[in-house]
Design a protein around this motif. Structure first.
Motif, PDB file in Angstrom:
ATOM      1  N   ARG A   1     -17.301  -6.236  -3.886  1.00  0.00           N
ATOM      2  CA  ARG A   1     -17.031  -7.562  -3.962  1.00  0.00           C
ATOM      3  C   ARG A   1     -16.398  -8.042  -5.354  1.00  0.00           C
ATOM      4  O   ARG A   1     -15.313  -8.849  -5.635  1.00  0.00           O
ATOM      5  CB  ARG A   1     -18.407  -8.415  -3.953  1.00  0.00           C
ATOM      6  CG  ARG A   1     -19.335  -8.101  -5.014  1.00  0.00           C
ATOM      7  CD  ARG A   1     -20.505  -8.959  -4.987  1.00  0.00           C
ATOM      8  NE  ARG A   1     -21.265  -9.179  -3.743  1.00  0.00           N
ATOM      9  CZ  ARG A   1     -22.157  -8.289  -3.273  1.00  0.00           C
ATOM     10  NH1 ARG A   1     -22.523  -7.263  -3.883  1.00  0.00           N
ATOM     11  NH2 ARG A   1     -22.751  -8.681  -2.235  1.00  0.00           N
TER      12      ARG A   1
ATOM     13  N   HIS B   1      -1.896  -5.213  -5.741  1.00  0.00           N
ATOM     14  CA  HIS B   1      -1.880  -6.682  -5.705  1.00  0.00           C
ATOM     15  C   HIS B   1      -0.922  -7.075  -6.883  1.00  0.00           C
ATOM     16  O   HIS B   1      -1.416  -7.074  -7.991  1.00  0.00           O
ATOM     17  CB  HIS B   1      -3.075  -7.239  -5.766  1.00  0.00           C
ATOM     18  CG  HIS B   1      -4.256  -6.847  -4.634  1.00  0.00           C
ATOM     19  ND1 HIS B   1      -4.528  -7.943  -3.957  1.00  0.00           N
ATOM     20  CD2 HIS B   1      -4.719  -5.659  -4.407  1.00  0.00           C
ATOM     21  CE1 HIS B   1      -5.383  -7.118  -2.885  1.00  0.00           C
ATOM     22  NE2 HIS B   1      -5.512  -5.904  -3.231  1.00  0.00           N
TER      23      HIS B   1
ATOM     24  N   THR C   1      -3.874   0.373  -3.067  1.00  0.00           N
ATOM     25  CA  THR C   1      -3.291  -0.934  -2.793  1.00  0.00           C
ATOM     26  C   THR C   1      -2.972  -1.781  -3.907  1.00  0.00           C
ATOM     27  O   THR C   1      -3.662  -2.230  -4.718  1.00  0.00           O
ATOM     28  CB  THR C   1      -4.247  -1.606  -1.966  1.00  0.00           C
ATOM     29  OG1 THR C   1      -4.783  -0.900  -0.685  1.00  0.00           O
ATOM     30  CG2 THR C   1      -3.889  -3.079  -1.183  1.00  0.00           C
TER      31      THR C   1
ATOM     32  N   ARG D   1     -12.572   8.974   0.412  1.00  0.00           N
ATOM     33  CA  ARG D   1     -12.751   7.859   1.193  1.00  0.00           C
ATOM     34  C   ARG D   1     -11.576   7.758   2.277  1.00  0.00           C
ATOM     35  O   ARG D   1     -11.770   7.534   3.263  1.00  0.00           O
ATOM     36  CB  ARG D   1     -12.547   6.679   0.103  1.00  0.00           C
ATOM     37  CG  ARG D   1     -13.983   6.604  -0.661  1.00  0.00           C
ATOM     38  CD  ARG D   1     -15.122   5.815   0.287  1.00  0.00           C
ATOM     39  NE  ARG D   1     -14.595   4.531   1.022  1.00  0.00           N
ATOM     40  CZ  ARG D   1     -15.356   3.634   1.535  1.00  0.00           C
ATOM     41  NH1 ARG D   1     -16.882   4.187   1.666  1.00  0.00           N
ATOM     42  NH2 ARG D   1     -15.240   2.805   2.174  1.00  0.00           N
TER      43      ARG D   1
ATOM     44  N   GLN E   1     -12.500  -6.711  -5.256  1.00  0.00           N
ATOM     45  CA  GLN E   1     -11.605  -7.725  -4.384  1.00  0.00           C
ATOM     46  C   GLN E   1     -11.473  -9.282  -5.300  1.00  0.00           C
ATOM     47  O   GLN E   1     -10.468  -9.631  -5.209  1.00  0.00           O
ATOM     48  CB  GLN E   1     -12.591  -8.122  -3.150  1.00  0.00           C
ATOM     49  CG  GLN E   1     -12.389  -7.052  -2.142  1.00  0.00           C
ATOM     50  CD  GLN E   1     -11.054  -6.557  -1.814  1.00  0.00           C
ATOM     51  OE1 GLN E   1     -10.185  -7.353  -1.349  1.00  0.00           O
ATOM     52  NE2 GLN E   1     -10.647  -5.446  -1.416  1.00  0.00           N
TER      53      GLN E   1
ATOM     54  N   GLU F   1      -7.947   4.154  -3.996  1.00  0.00           N
ATOM     55  CA  GLU F   1      -9.241   4.553  -2.937  1.00  0.00           C
ATOM     56  C   GLU F   1      -9.009   6.292  -3.102  1.00  0.00           C
ATOM     57  O   GLU F   1      -7.862   7.040  -2.673  1.00  0.00           O
ATOM     58  CB  GLU F   1      -8.729   4.314  -1.512  1.00  0.00           C
ATOM     59  CG  GLU F   1      -8.939   2.836  -1.249  1.00  0.00           C
ATOM     60  CD  GLU F   1      -8.696   2.673   0.111  1.00  0.00           C
ATOM     61  OE1 GLU F   1      -9.649   2.839   1.206  1.00  0.00           O
ATOM     62  OE2 GLU F   1      -7.796   2.143   0.255  1.00  0.00           O
TER      63      GLU F   1
ATOM     64  N   HIS G   1     -13.404   2.814  -6.777  1.00  0.00           N
ATOM     65  CA  HIS G   1     -14.546   2.470  -6.213  1.00  0.00           C
ATOM     66  C   HIS G   1     -15.612   3.346  -6.531  1.00  0.00           C
ATOM     67  O   HIS G   1     -15.481   4.516  -7.183  1.00  0.00           O
ATOM     68  CB  HIS G   1     -14.361   2.497  -4.703  1.00  0.00           C
ATOM     69  CG  HIS G   1     -13.881   3.552  -4.150  1.00  0.00           C
ATOM     70  ND1 HIS G   1     -14.712   4.739  -4.019  1.00  0.00           N
ATOM     71  CD2 HIS G   1     -12.719   3.817  -3.909  1.00  0.00           C
ATOM     72  CE1 HIS G   1     -13.638   5.940  -3.471  1.00  0.00           C
ATOM     73  NE2 HIS G   1     -12.737   5.280  -3.161  1.00  0.00           N
TER      74      HIS G   1
ATOM     75  N   VAL H   1     -13.224   0.071  -1.860  1.00  0.00           N
ATOM     76  CA  VAL H   1     -12.457  -0.874  -2.637  1.00  0.00           C
ATOM     77  C   VAL H   1     -12.663  -2.412  -2.053  1.00  0.00           C
ATOM     78  O   VAL H   1     -12.246  -3.221  -2.531  1.00  0.00           O
ATOM     79  CB  VAL H   1     -10.651  -0.755  -2.714  1.00  0.00           C
ATOM     80  CG1 VAL H   1     -10.499   0.434  -3.441  1.00  0.00           C
ATOM     81  CG2 VAL H   1     -10.173  -0.670  -1.121  1.00  0.00           C
ATOM     82  N   GLU H   2     -13.457  -2.500  -0.919  1.00  0.00           N
ATOM     83  CA  GLU H   2     -13.777  -3.755  -0.410  1.00  0.00           C
ATOM     84  C   GLU H   2     -15.145  -4.400  -1.074  1.00  0.00           C
ATOM     85  O   GLU H   2     -15.369  -5.462  -0.906  1.00  0.00           O
ATOM     86  CB  GLU H   2     -14.277  -3.519   0.890  1.00  0.00           C
ATOM     87  CG  GLU H   2     -15.606  -2.637   1.263  1.00  0.00           C
ATOM     88  CD  GLU H   2     -15.438  -1.243   1.257  1.00  0.00           C
ATOM     89  OE1 GLU H   2     -16.389  -0.383   1.684  1.00  0.00           O
ATOM     90  OE2 GLU H   2     -14.185  -0.749   1.107  1.00  0.00           O
TER      91      GLU H   2
ATOM     92  N   ARG I   1       0.802  -1.287  -0.007  1.00  0.00           N
ATOM     93  CA  ARG I   1      -0.016   0.068  -0.126  1.00  0.00           C
ATOM     94  C   ARG I   1       0.885   1.328   0.177  1.00  0.00           C
ATOM     95  O   ARG I   1       1.940   1.164   0.457  1.00  0.00           O
ATOM     96  CB  ARG I   1      -0.899  -0.108   1.360  1.00  0.00           C
ATOM     97  CG  ARG I   1      -1.821  -1.161   1.189  1.00  0.00           C
ATOM     98  CD  ARG I   1      -3.159  -0.763   2.337  1.00  0.00           C
ATOM     99  NE  ARG I   1      -4.000  -1.823   2.159  1.00  0.00           N
ATOM    100  CZ  ARG I   1      -3.892  -3.295   3.060  1.00  0.00           C
ATOM    101  NH1 ARG I   1      -2.720  -3.376   3.605  1.00  0.00           N
ATOM    102  NH2 ARG I   1      -4.903  -3.990   2.841  1.00  0.00           N
TER     103      ARG I   1
ATOM    104  N   GLY J   1     -19.159   3.250  -1.740  1.00  0.00           N
ATOM    105  CA  GLY J   1     -18.614   2.246  -1.337  1.00  0.00           C
ATOM    106  C   GLY J   1     -17.064   2.302  -1.523  1.00  0.00           C
ATOM    107  O   GLY J   1     -16.686   3.500  -2.184  1.00  0.00           O
TER     108      GLY J   1
ATOM    109  N   GLU K   1      -7.976 -10.638  -6.510  1.00  0.00           N
ATOM    110  CA  GLU K   1      -7.756 -12.034  -6.048  1.00  0.00           C
ATOM    111  C   GLU K   1      -7.351 -12.949  -7.312  1.00  0.00           C
ATOM    112  O   GLU K   1      -6.319 -13.770  -7.193  1.00  0.00           O
ATOM    113  CB  GLU K   1      -8.925 -12.733  -5.558  1.00  0.00           C
ATOM    114  CG  GLU K   1      -8.556 -14.045  -5.017  1.00  0.00           C
ATOM    115  CD  GLU K   1      -7.818 -14.049  -3.837  1.00  0.00           C
ATOM    116  OE1 GLU K   1      -7.268 -15.541  -3.547  1.00  0.00           O
ATOM    117  OE2 GLU K   1      -7.712 -13.228  -3.070  1.00  0.00           O
TER     118      GLU K   1
END
Length: 236
Positions: A67, A45, A43, A91, A70, A87, A58, A64-65, A30, A62, A74
């Motif tokens: 669904r 990945h 963040t 936020r 994420q 973000e 986002h 970056v959580e 991050r 809401g 993944e």
């Protein structure tokens, strides 16, 4: 428009590697980046041998959580796509209401130099309001392509207030991923244009599916990730 129906700038902080399957380890880092609109947060990945970066922000309701964000973070690193979850400053500051579009665009512009720093082509992406930002700024920032998740074609119940111009003006290869029951614009409402549209059957604006649907929530997200993996592969 091509319709594809789904069948189913600051100090870094490093998390422990996250195991996604037996062969894939994703490093998550991050960083906080100063922008004209305030500090933003990215963040990362990381992919082992990245060939593209997907930078995705986002929506107005809401973070970056979400669904779908994420799920992409993944899955995509295992397919040579590094994912940067962005973000927006509002936020990061803990505010509940998103600012005006021009402020969202300023935050995104401020983060962009960090996104292109790895020297890879960058897909500008976002969900809902973030998709609008990506479309509005893609040409200016030189985005390799655009990923629009749940593009808010119009406010619910107000089809006359169309935002199609933003989507059609993106100026880069574009994939729209849209829920079949999205009140902000169902797939059949989208105009013809030079972009691809992937429908997630039965899904709403956040890609949630009702329990009575003949597909599961996991299958709906697999439609999202598989479609984005296929499309990203075509851009490499």
């Amino acid at each position: 428009m091509t319709n594809v129906n789904g069948a189913t700038g600051g100090a870094d902080e490093t998390d422990a590697p996250r195991v996604t399957d037996a062969a894939q380890v994703t490093q998550v880092t991050r960083e906080t980046i100063e922008t004209e609109a305030g500090p933003a947060r990215v963040t990362w990945h990381r992919a082992g041998t990245p060939r593209l970066v997907l930078a995705v922000s986002h929506g107005a309701g809401g973070g970056v959580e979400a669904r779908d964000l994420q799920a992409l973070a993944e899955v995509l690193p295992g397919h040579d796509v590094a994912v940067a979850l962005v973000e927006q400053p509002w936020r990061v500051a803990g505010k509940k209401v998103a600012p005006a579009p021009k402020t969202l665009d300023a935050g995104w512009r401020g983060v962009w130099p960090a996104l292109v720093a790895p020297g890879l082509p960058v897909i500008a992406g976002g969900r809902s309001a973030g998709a609008r930002v990506a479309c509005r700024t893609a040409t200016e920032l030189g985005a390799h392509a655009v990923l629009a998740l749940g593009f808010p074609l119009h406010p619910p119940g107000r089809p006359e207030r169309s935002r199609a111009g933003e989507l059609l003006g993106a100026g880069a290869p574009t994939l729209v991923v849209q829920g079949g029951n999205d009140p902000f614009g169902r797939p059949e409402e989208f105009p013809d244009g030079g972009y691809e549209l992937l429908e997630v059957p039965y899904a709403d604006h956040g890609f949630a599916v009702p329990k009575r649907a003949p597909v599961t929530q996991e299958q709906a997200l697999e439609t999202v990730t598989a479609g984005v993996v296929r499309w990203a592969g075509s851009l490499m």
